[in-house]
Scaffold this active site. Structure first.
Site, PDB file in Angstrom:
ATOM      1  N   GLU A 163       0.861  -1.179   0.000  1.00 47.50           N
ATOM      2  CA  GLU A 163       0.000   0.000   0.000  1.00 47.50           C
ATOM      3  C   GLU A 163       0.892   1.222   0.000  1.00 47.50           C
ATOM      4  OE1 GLU A 163      -3.271  -1.199   2.862  1.00 47.50           O
ATOM      5  OE2 GLU A 163      -3.522   0.965   2.640  1.00 47.50           O
ATOM      6  N   LYS A 216       1.215 -16.637  -1.979  1.00 42.59           N
ATOM      7  CA  LYS A 216       0.865 -15.312  -1.447  1.00 42.59           C
ATOM      8  C   LYS A 216       0.899 -15.309   0.089  1.00 42.59           C
ATOM      9  CE  LYS A 216      -0.955 -11.372  -0.663  1.00 42.59           C
ATOM     10  NZ  LYS A 216      -0.695 -10.057  -1.147  1.00 42.59           N
ATOM     11  N   CYS A 273      -3.086  -6.399   5.557  1.00 46.13           N
ATOM     12  CA  CYS A 273      -2.607  -7.652   4.952  1.00 46.13           C
ATOM     13  C   CYS A 273      -1.967  -8.625   5.934  1.00 46.13           C
ATOM     14  CB  CYS A 273      -1.634  -7.322   3.829  1.00 46.13           C
ATOM     15  SG  CYS A 273      -2.339  -6.197   2.635  1.00 46.13           S
ATOM     16  N   ARG A 340      -6.221   0.527   9.180  1.00 41.45           N
ATOM     17  CA  ARG A 340      -6.588  -0.863   9.487  1.00 41.45           C
ATOM     18  C   ARG A 340      -5.469  -1.560  10.259  1.00 41.45           C
ATOM     19  NH1 ARG A 340      -8.663  -2.821   3.747  1.00 41.45           N
ATOM     20  NH2 ARG A 340      -7.122  -1.275   3.122  1.00 41.45           N
TER      21      ARG A 340
HETATM   22  C1  UGA Z   1       2.295  -6.079   2.529  1.00 42.63           C
HETATM   23  C2  UGA Z   1       3.408  -6.719   1.694  1.00 42.63           C
HETATM   24  O1  UGA Z   1       4.646  -6.022   1.914  1.00 42.63           O
HETATM   25  C3  UGA Z   1       3.054  -6.697   0.206  1.00 42.63           C
HETATM   26  O2  UGA Z   1       4.071  -7.401  -0.532  1.00 42.63           O
HETATM   27  C4  UGA Z   1       1.705  -7.405  -0.004  1.00 42.63           C
HETATM   28  O3  UGA Z   1       1.299  -7.393  -1.356  1.00 42.63           O
HETATM   29  C5  UGA Z   1       0.646  -6.682   0.826  1.00 42.63           C
HETATM   30  O4  UGA Z   1       1.036  -6.735   2.224  1.00 42.63           O
HETATM   31  C6  UGA Z   1      -0.675  -7.380   0.604  1.00 42.63           C
HETATM   32  O5  UGA Z   1      -0.797  -8.550   0.989  1.00 42.63           O
HETATM   33  O6  UGA Z   1      -1.543  -6.837  -0.076  1.00 42.63           O
HETATM   34  P1  UGA Z   1       1.583  -3.579   3.153  1.00 42.63           P
HETATM   35  O7  UGA Z   1       0.606  -4.201   4.097  1.00 42.63           O
HETATM   36  O8  UGA Z   1       1.168  -2.490   2.264  1.00 42.63           O
HETATM   37  O9  UGA Z   1       2.221  -4.706   2.191  1.00 42.63           O
HETATM   38  O10 UGA Z   1       2.731  -2.985   4.069  1.00 42.63           O
HETATM   39  P2  UGA Z   1       4.282  -3.216   4.351  1.00 42.63           P
HETATM   40  O11 UGA Z   1       5.046  -2.120   3.738  1.00 42.63           O
HETATM   41  O12 UGA Z   1       4.685  -4.594   4.032  1.00 42.63           O
HETATM   42  O13 UGA Z   1       4.298  -3.032   5.938  1.00 42.63           O
HETATM   43  C7  UGA Z   1       3.477  -3.825   6.791  1.00 42.63           C
HETATM   44  C8  UGA Z   1       3.717  -3.497   8.238  1.00 42.63           C
HETATM   45  O14 UGA Z   1       4.989  -3.970   8.652  1.00 42.63           O
HETATM   46  C9  UGA Z   1       3.706  -1.992   8.568  1.00 42.63           C
HETATM   47  O15 UGA Z   1       2.958  -1.797   9.747  1.00 42.63           O
HETATM   48  C10 UGA Z   1       5.169  -1.657   8.790  1.00 42.63           C
HETATM   49  O16 UGA Z   1       5.342  -0.599   9.690  1.00 42.63           O
HETATM   50  C11 UGA Z   1       5.684  -2.957   9.360  1.00 42.63           C
HETATM   51  N1  UGA Z   1       7.136  -3.162   9.160  1.00 42.63           N
HETATM   52  C12 UGA Z   1       7.636  -3.315   7.914  1.00 42.63           C
HETATM   53  C13 UGA Z   1       7.963  -3.231  10.261  1.00 42.63           C
HETATM   54  O17 UGA Z   1       7.536  -3.109  11.430  1.00 42.63           O
HETATM   55  N2  UGA Z   1       9.316  -3.451  10.057  1.00 42.63           N
HETATM   56  C14 UGA Z   1       9.842  -3.614   8.818  1.00 42.63           C
HETATM   57  O18 UGA Z   1      11.074  -3.825   8.714  1.00 42.63           O
HETATM   58  C15 UGA Z   1       8.983  -3.538   7.722  1.00 42.63           C
END
Ligand code: UGA
Length: 448
Positions: A163, A216, A273, A340
């Protein structure tokens, strides 16, 4: 490009997919039963926030590559390939709700009755293994009175879009996964992607429908596991003088077998997600008599990270009743207004339960936050207003505007400057000297 594409469902996957294909010169017809969303798209406005998306959306609208269909039949009849991009929300027991998949499949099936020639249906929504072959295929056959493999094709093509950068990720994927009912279905979808990625073709993994569905979930569960893993090591760091998770993460990330991504320790993961997909994979495993201990531990560590930070605040402040605590950042990650499963929600709920007064600031998520917290918290329109007279500030979401803050910004405004860096964006050397600085994964200073 000869093939034209329709998308059913204009959430961020549907919009990113539609605008992505349209930007590559493919005719796209999108449909959603939610007129509020499609009316925005007609105006060239995105139904959700993503930087630079509207620019591209307006261009493809202007060039005539992206149109809105008024029903599924119109979308299917006028295109060669239909992507199902509807939501699959969680139910209370963690399993996914397939109502939107069923409804759109039924509509596509009915439209296929009136369609001449071969049509390919592609499930892009995240669905539990077995859904496409056991539910989508029979439903399409029943409603269309046609045979899968003969009259129409079927693929499962998961997306890996983040996102906030959905369009970029559509255009620059690490790989494409094509789950195919039969070779013709897979060949048809691969030829669409071959055209899309003419210049630089990502690796394509072709497999069966259920494997694609599992890929996925396995992908998201692995990323969530990395986050809970690094948060566990961060909590160990906090017990060892002079250690810092950032150095540990940097060094282990340099191991090519590990890689540096998704090793940022902090308050844990949120969003629409990871929490949903992990719940669904656990529920699916249990239904199949497998108890996935590792996945459950990943969830538990993520939940405990919130209790852990609240404990640390109580250690510093004692009783929280009537103390003003402020939160910088509310959305589940920067560059989105999506609330969310945002980490701010359990933090605020726990602090309110302990009698604290809460002030919050977020550059764009305030209106979504109001729907959740109503008048239980104070909404500030700037960082200084949020900090005013507070006894503790928790940095929850690492928006870039917060990275510019100096210790003085906190000292000037707060009643007692206690800063909890939940995303490790501040320099401990500078902040640790000037105010009470508590950070995830930062060991105590050397004693003596
Ligand atoms: C995630 C996946 O990264 C995508 O590849 C996938 O397509 C998507 O879900 C989905 O299933 O549709 P997204 O939920 O947009 O994408 O967000 P991310 O950038 O992955 O971050 C998710 C959460 O992890 C956030 O709350 C972020 O703050 C946290 N995060 C991320 C950490 O706490 N540490 C990290 O090193 C990376």
């Amino acid at each position: 490009m000869s093939q034209s594409v329709s998308t059913i469902g204009v959430g961020y996957v549907g919009v990113s997919t539609s605008v992505g294909f349209a930007a590559k010169g493919c005719k796209v017809l999108a449909y959603d039963k939610d007129l509020a969303k499609t009316n925005l798209l007609i105006e060239g406005l995105s139904p959700f926030y993503e930087r630079e998306l509207e620019e591209h959306l307006q261009r493809v609208r202007r060039d005539g590559f992206f149109e809105i269909a008024s029903n599924v039949e119109e979308a299917v009849k006028n295109t060669d390939i239909t992507f199902v991009t509807v939501g699959t929300p969680s139910r209370a027991d963690g399993t996914i709700n397939l109502d939107y998949i069923k409804a759109s499949t039924t509509d596509i099936g009915k439209a296929l009755v009136k369609k001449e020639g071969y049509h390919l249906v592609v499930v892009k929504s995240t669905v539990i293994p077995g859904t496409t072959v056991n539910m989508v295929k029979p439903l399409l056959e029943k409603t269309s009175n046609r045979q899968c493999g003969e009259d129409f094709g079927l693929c499962m093509n998961p997306e890996f879009l983040r996102e906030g950068s959905g369009l970029y990720d559509t255009i620059h994927p690490d790989r494409i996964v094509i789950g195919e009912y039969d070779r013709k279905s897979g060949d048809t979808l691969e030829s669409l992607y071959n055209h899309f990625h003419r210049e630089e073709k990502p690796p394509i993994v072709r497999t069966n429908l259920s494997t694609a569905e599992l890929i996925k979930y396995a992908n998201n569960a692995f990323l969530a596991t990395k986050i809970s893993y690094i948060n566990s090591i961060a909590n160990i760091c906090e017990k060892i003088p002079e250690t810092d998770i950032k150095t540990v993460a940097k060094a282990i990330g340099l191991d090519k077998r590990i890689n540096p991504k998704f090793l940022r320790a902090g308050l844990g993961y949120g969003g629409s997600c990871f929490p949903k997909d992990l719940k669904a994979l656990i529920a699916f495993s249990k239904q199949n008599n497998y108890h996935p201990s590792l996945l459950k531990a990943v969830q538990k560590v993520n939940q405990q990270q919130i209790d852990h930070v609240i404990d640390r605040i109580e250690t510093q402040l004692g009783e929280l009743t009537n103390k003003k605590i402020c939160l910088l950042g509310l959305s589940f990650k920067p560059d989105t207004d999506d609330m969310r499963e945002a980490r701010s929600i359990p933090i605020i709920n726990q602090l309110l339960a302990k009698g604290a007064r809460i002030a919050v600031y977020d550059p764009i998520a305030i209106s979504n936050a109001k729907v959740i917290f109503g008048n239980e918290v104070e909404y500030a329109s700037s960082v200084p207003e949020c900090l005013e007279n507070s006894e503790c500030c928790i940095l929850v979401t690492e928006w870039s505007e917060f990275k510019e803050l100096e210790p003085e910004d906190f000292i000037k405004k707060m009643k007692t400057p206690l800063l909890v860096d939940g995303r490790r964006i501040f320099d401990p050397e500078i902040f640790g000297q000037k105010l009470k600085y508590v950070a995830i994964g930062l060991g105590p200073p050397k004693i003596g």
